[in-house]
Write a protein that holds these residues in place. Structure first.
Motif, mmCIF file in Angstrom:
data_model
loop_
_atom_site.group_PDB
_atom_site.id
_atom_site.type_symbol
_atom_site.label_atom_id
_atom_site.label_comp_id
_atom_site.label_asym_id
_atom_site.label_seq_id
_atom_site.Cartn_x
_atom_site.Cartn_y
_atom_site.Cartn_z
ATOM 1 N N ILE A 109 -13.558 8.221 4.941
ATOM 2 C CA ILE A 109 -14.407 7.030 5.040
ATOM 3 C C ILE A 109 -15.553 7.109 4.035
ATOM 4 N N ARG A 110 -16.170 8.287 3.896
ATOM 5 C CA ARG A 110 -17.260 8.434 2.934
ATOM 6 C C ARG A 110 -16.763 8.168 1.515
ATOM 7 N N THR A 111 -15.583 8.675 1.182
ATOM 8 C CA THR A 111 -15.006 8.449 -0.142
ATOM 9 C C THR A 111 -14.733 6.969 -0.375
ATOM 10 N N ALA A 112 -14.209 6.293 0.643
ATOM 11 C CA ALA A 112 -13.902 4.871 0.499
ATOM 12 C C ALA A 112 -15.169 4.043 0.329
ATOM 13 N N GLN A 113 -16.220 4.369 1.076
ATOM 14 C CA GLN A 113 -17.451 3.590 0.991
ATOM 15 C C GLN A 113 -18.207 3.838 -0.305
ATOM 16 N N LEU B 197 -8.091 2.143 -0.789
ATOM 17 C CA LEU B 197 -6.650 2.113 -0.554
ATOM 18 C C LEU B 197 -6.193 3.346 0.220
ATOM 19 N N LEU B 198 -6.808 4.492 -0.063
ATOM 20 C CA LEU B 198 -6.456 5.711 0.653
ATOM 21 C C LEU B 198 -6.763 5.560 2.141
ATOM 22 N N ALA B 199 -7.927 5.018 2.466
ATOM 23 C CA ALA B 199 -8.283 4.818 3.877
ATOM 24 C C ALA B 199 -7.301 3.874 4.560
ATOM 25 N N ILE B 200 -6.908 2.811 3.873
ATOM 26 C CA ILE B 200 -5.941 1.872 4.452
ATOM 27 C C ILE B 200 -4.596 2.558 4.653
ATOM 28 N N VAL C 268 0.841 -1.203 0.000
ATOM 29 C CA VAL C 268 0.000 0.000 0.000
ATOM 30 C C VAL C 268 0.872 1.248 0.000
ATOM 31 N N ARG C 269 1.942 1.252 0.782
ATOM 32 C CA ARG C 269 2.829 2.419 0.814
ATOM 33 C C ARG C 269 3.465 2.665 -0.556
ATOM 34 N N ARG C 270 3.885 1.598 -1.208
ATOM 35 C CA ARG C 270 4.506 1.757 -2.533
ATOM 36 C C ARG C 270 3.519 2.352 -3.524
#
Length: 256
Positions: free
Chosen positions: A69-73, A84-87, A13-15
């Motif tokens: 969270i709203r964007t991820a859901q 991926l951003l939330a993670i 995820v970092r990469r």
């Protein structure tokens, strides 16, 4: 930047966010607050800075997490970056837990990180609790799953199914009886190799010495001698064999 081995979920995820095309893209739009300020359009890097940078505003941080969270859901695309951003934004708050779980309970780092990522994805996919989900709720779910995984691993009990299958096959091939004396069989243990890949736990099973000799496998019997394959004669050059595992094979004890 140095990351853990390639199998690490966190490192992958970092990469992904090391790519400037991703980190510099606007991914989060924080709506105006009660004072009527303009919406904050944040790139991935700016979102990370807003959450973990020096002098972060707790009220603004809570608003950023709500929007993340709203964007991820709402991101249903298989190639989207919302989840991926939330993670990625959760990793700084989870890295310490990974270290503690692995140090205290000797859990595998790759397994712990993968379980945490799975917990985050499940919480983000839970439509029933979507409106109540917060950044703290995400972290709690991931940490709880990591500790549960490690503690369940400590309570795992050895299974005799593999050794029963191996023994039955060896007895059938040699024409022996199913109730052959236990002292005529050998316990084989295959240890987990070093590194992130390979077996998740040692394997133990029981085989008959005759079966090993037919396969041309040299066995260390534990008393300093080596069992030889069938058909060996002193006048012939012995072909090198391979050992049946480390630590060495040892005679099994008598069954009750």
């Amino acid at each position: 930047m140095m990351y853990p081995p390639h199998s690490s979920a966190f490192a992958s995820v970092r990469r992904h966010f090391d790519d400037p095309r991703i980190s510099d893209a606007v991914l989060v739009i924080v709506p105006p607050d009660a004072h009527g300020a303009e919406p904050a359009r944040l790139t991935a890097a700016e979102t990370h800075q807003a959450l973990y940078g020096p002098g972060s505003d707790p009220q603004f941080t809570a608003a950023v997490w709500r929007e993340v969270i709203r964007t991820a859901q709402s991101d249903l695309s298989p190639h989207g970056t919302g989840k991926l951003l939330a993670i990625w934004l959760a990793l700084p708050r989870l890295a310490g837990t990974v270290h503690r779980v692995c140090a205290r309970l000797r859990a595998d780092r790759s397994d712990v990180e993968a379980e945490m990522v799975l917990a985050l994805l499940e919480k983000l996919a839970d439509r029933d609790g979507a409106s109540r989900l917060s950044g703290s709720g995400l972290m709690h779910a991931a940490r709880a799953r990591a500790w549960h995984l490690a503690r369940e691993g400590l309570r795992e009990l050895p299974s005799t199914r593999i050794e029963r299958i191996a023994q039955d096959q060896a007895l059938t091939a040699s024409g022996g009886e199913a109730d052959a004396p236990a002292e005529e069989s050998l316990d084989v243990r295959v240890d987990r190799p070093d590194g992130p890949d390979g077996l998740c736990a040692p394997l133990r099973f029981r085989v008959r010495p005759e079966h090993l000799r037919r396969q041309g496998i040299f066995v260390d019997t534990g008393d300093g001698s080596q069992d030889r394959p069938a058909g060996h004669s002193p006048g012939k050059r012995r072909r090198p064999g391979r050992r049946a595992g480390t630590p060495p094979v040892r005679p099994a004890g008598r069954r009750a």
